[in-house]
Design a protein around this motif. Structure first.
Motif, PDB file in Angstrom:
ATOM      1  N   ALA A   1      39.198  70.708  62.564  1.00  0.00           N
ATOM      2  CA  ALA A   1      40.020  71.628  63.370  1.00  0.00           C
ATOM      3  C   ALA A   1      41.484  71.215  63.318  1.00  0.00           C
ATOM      4  O   ALA A   1      41.799  70.036  63.357  1.00  0.00           O
ATOM      5  CB  ALA A   1      39.526  71.626  64.814  1.00  0.00           C
ATOM      6  N   LYS A   2      42.371  72.193  63.197  1.00  0.00           N
ATOM      7  CA  LYS A   2      43.809  71.906  63.191  1.00  0.00           C
ATOM      8  C   LYS A   2      44.413  72.559  64.433  1.00  0.00           C
ATOM      9  O   LYS A   2      45.230  73.455  64.328  1.00  0.00           O
ATOM     10  CB  LYS A   2      44.448  72.495  61.921  1.00  0.00           C
ATOM     11  N   SER A   3      43.947  72.141  65.580  1.00  0.00           N
ATOM     12  CA  SER A   3      44.383  72.791  66.822  1.00  0.00           C
ATOM     13  C   SER A   3      44.972  71.789  67.796  1.00  0.00           C
ATOM     14  O   SER A   3      44.708  70.592  67.694  1.00  0.00           O
ATOM     15  CB  SER A   3      43.182  73.455  67.509  1.00  0.00           C
ATOM     16  N   PRO A   4      45.716  72.275  68.786  1.00  0.00           N
ATOM     17  CA  PRO A   4      46.129  71.392  69.879  1.00  0.00           C
ATOM     18  C   PRO A   4      44.897  70.869  70.618  1.00  0.00           C
ATOM     19  O   PRO A   4      43.781  71.350  70.392  1.00  0.00           O
ATOM     20  CB  PRO A   4      46.945  72.315  70.791  1.00  0.00           C
ATOM     21  N   MET A   5      45.089  69.893  71.498  1.00  0.00           N
ATOM     22  CA  MET A   5      43.980  69.359  72.309  1.00  0.00           C
ATOM     23  C   MET A   5      44.435  69.284  73.764  1.00  0.00           C
ATOM     24  O   MET A   5      45.575  68.918  74.045  1.00  0.00           O
ATOM     25  CB  MET A   5      43.592  67.956  71.852  1.00  0.00           C
ATOM     26  N   ILE A   6      43.515  69.631  74.670  1.00  0.00           N
ATOM     27  CA  ILE A   6      43.783  69.524  76.105  1.00  0.00           C
ATOM     28  C   ILE A   6      43.162  68.213  76.580  1.00  0.00           C
ATOM     29  O   ILE A   6      41.947  68.041  76.532  1.00  0.00           O
ATOM     30  CB  ILE A   6      43.198  70.730  76.870  1.00  0.00           C
ATOM     31  N   CYS A   7      44.018  67.267  76.988  1.00  0.00           N
ATOM     32  CA  CYS A   7      43.573  65.919  77.356  1.00  0.00           C
ATOM     33  C   CYS A   7      43.705  65.713  78.863  1.00  0.00           C
ATOM     34  O   CYS A   7      44.416  66.458  79.542  1.00  0.00           O
ATOM     35  CB  CYS A   7      44.431  64.880  76.632  1.00  0.00           C
ATOM     36  N   TYR A   8      43.050  64.664  79.357  1.00  0.00           N
ATOM     37  CA  TYR A   8      43.114  64.308  80.788  1.00  0.00           C
ATOM     38  C   TYR A   8      42.866  65.538  81.685  1.00  0.00           C
ATOM     39  O   TYR A   8      43.603  65.774  82.642  1.00  0.00           O
ATOM     40  CB  TYR A   8      44.473  63.690  81.143  1.00  0.00           C
ATOM     41  N   SER A   9      41.863  66.335  81.327  1.00  0.00           N
ATOM     42  CA  SER A   9      41.489  67.530  82.111  1.00  0.00           C
ATOM     43  C   SER A   9      42.663  68.477  82.373  1.00  0.00           C
ATOM     44  O   SER A   9      42.736  69.115  83.418  1.00  0.00           O
ATOM     45  CB  SER A   9      40.854  67.120  83.442  1.00  0.00           C
ATOM     46  N   GLY A  10      43.591  68.526  81.427  1.00  0.00           N
ATOM     47  CA  GLY A  10      44.701  69.475  81.548  1.00  0.00           C
ATOM     48  C   GLY A  10      46.036  68.856  81.911  1.00  0.00           C
ATOM     49  O   GLY A  10      47.053  69.542  81.937  1.00  0.00           O
ATOM     50  N   ALA A  11      46.068  67.542  82.175  1.00  0.00           N
ATOM     51  CA  ALA A  11      47.344  66.899  82.536  1.00  0.00           C
ATOM     52  C   ALA A  11      48.255  66.718  81.327  1.00  0.00           C
ATOM     53  O   ALA A  11      49.470  66.567  81.477  1.00  0.00           O
ATOM     54  CB  ALA A  11      47.097  65.559  83.216  1.00  0.00           C
ATOM     55  N   LEU A  12      47.681  66.745  80.124  1.00  0.00           N
ATOM     56  CA  LEU A  12      48.475  66.587  78.895  1.00  0.00           C
ATOM     57  C   LEU A  12      47.890  67.472  77.796  1.00  0.00           C
ATOM     58  O   LEU A  12      46.685  67.468  77.572  1.00  0.00           O
ATOM     59  CB  LEU A  12      48.463  65.113  78.446  1.00  0.00           C
ATOM     60  N   VAL A  13      48.760  68.225  77.129  1.00  0.00           N
ATOM     61  CA  VAL A  13      48.341  68.999  75.952  1.00  0.00           C
ATOM     62  C   VAL A  13      49.173  68.499  74.784  1.00  0.00           C
ATOM     63  O   VAL A  13      50.397  68.380  74.879  1.00  0.00           O
ATOM     64  CB  VAL A  13      48.551  70.524  76.150  1.00  0.00           C
ATOM     65  N   VAL A  14      48.489  68.168  73.689  1.00  0.00           N
ATOM     66  CA  VAL A  14      49.204  67.735  72.479  1.00  0.00           C
ATOM     67  C   VAL A  14      48.999  68.772  71.390  1.00  0.00           C
ATOM     68  O   VAL A  14      47.975  69.467  71.356  1.00  0.00           O
ATOM     69  CB  VAL A  14      48.743  66.327  71.997  1.00  0.00           C
ATOM     70  N   ASP A  15      49.989  68.891  70.489  1.00  0.00           N
ATOM     71  CA  ASP A  15      49.878  69.868  69.411  1.00  0.00           C
ATOM     72  C   ASP A  15      49.055  69.318  68.249  1.00  0.00           C
ATOM     73  O   ASP A  15      48.462  68.245  68.336  1.00  0.00           O
ATOM     74  CB  ASP A  15      51.276  70.325  68.962  1.00  0.00           C
TER      75      ASP A  15
END
Length: 267
Positions: free
Chosen positions: A61-75
């Motif tokens: 997958a070449k997608s962003p990720m939603i980390c820490y249950s939404g506290a951080l989103v990385v591209d």
């Protein structure tokens, strides 16, 4: 006519992964097929980015990720594109209070892609390191810089200790989100951080409408995203509360419940 969905958001543990912590081959193939057809497949987890990148690579997958249950989103390149940290003084006060209440509790601070601990040889930290394959960094919790951009505090300990700690912290810190992700883990983050807010931000990034999103989950911290998505799917192994919030309930993770739904909606 079956509705068209244009973005998929999936929790990892208990949802995408089976109970052996693996992604079944046919699920993997299905997700790769979805990606090749231009449908973004986004991992959503309470984990830190480092604990998710290997899974994303495995899926191709070449997608962003939603980390820490939404506290951080990385591209796609793991650069932060959205961040909701706890106020510095609140994070500092909270960690000090946990230590005062019960010095046996393991305190873990997550800031961006760093995991900070007092002692990485401590039982709970060492066990978490074995599970995630991530090695924490040892710091002094007296250093105020440590609390500058805290995305999550994870407290680990015996079941009874965690239950007592949760009860006390909920009373003393009503302004922050505190919940148990399992009997021995207490997750703490900003009240403004949620999986649904992160999806709301990413739907614009992908140019899709809310009703064109699909989300899978199995636990309490998945409820808001399951309610938010155009199609909210609860796993067969999900808690009753998650099932109540969902539009549909699929099979359990060990029977590839997620793939069964993906097969149905993405021919």
């Amino acid at each position: 006519m079956m509705k068209k969905y244009k973005a998929v958001f999936s929790d990892i543990d208990g949802t995408l992964l089976n109970s052996k912590h693996q992604i079944p081959e046919s699920t993997k193939e299905k997700i790769k097929q979805i990606n090749e057809n231009g449908i973004p497949y986004v991992l959503v987890s309470a984990r830190m980015p480092k604990g998710m990148t290997a899974i994303r690579a495995e899926l191709g997958a070449k997608s962003p990720m939603i980390c820490y249950s939404g506290a951080l989103v990385v591209d796609e390149e793991d650069h932060p594109i959205y961040s909701v940290a706890m106020p510095q003084e609140v994070a500092m006060k909270l960690c000090r209070r946990v230590y005062e209440l019960n010095p046996k509790i393991s305190i873990n601070i997550y800031t961006n892609d760093e995991w900070l601990v007092k002692d990485k040889k401590e039982y709970w930290a060492a066990q978490e390191s074995d599970i995630t394959g991530v090695i924490p960094q040892e710091v002094s919790f007296e250093d105020e810089e440590v609390y500058k951009e805290v995305h999550k505090v994870l407290c680990m300990g015996d079941k009874a200790d965690i239950a007592a700690l949760e009860q006390q912290l909920v009373k003393e810190f009503p302004q922050i989100r505190i919940y148990r992700s399992k009997d021995t883990y207490l997750e703490i983050m900003s009240m403004k951080a949620s999986k649904s807010d992160a999806i709301h931000m990413l739907k614009d990034h992908f140019h899709v409408k809310q009703e064109e999103t699909m989300a899978f989950g199995d636990n309490f911290n998945d409820i808001d995203m399951i309610r938010y998505a155009g199609l909210g799917v609860a796993m067969g192994n999900a808690t009753d509360e998650v099932k109540e919030a969902a539009d549909i309930i699929t099979d359990i993770n060990d029977n590839e419940g997620e793939r069964q739904i993906l097969d149905k909606y993405f021919k």
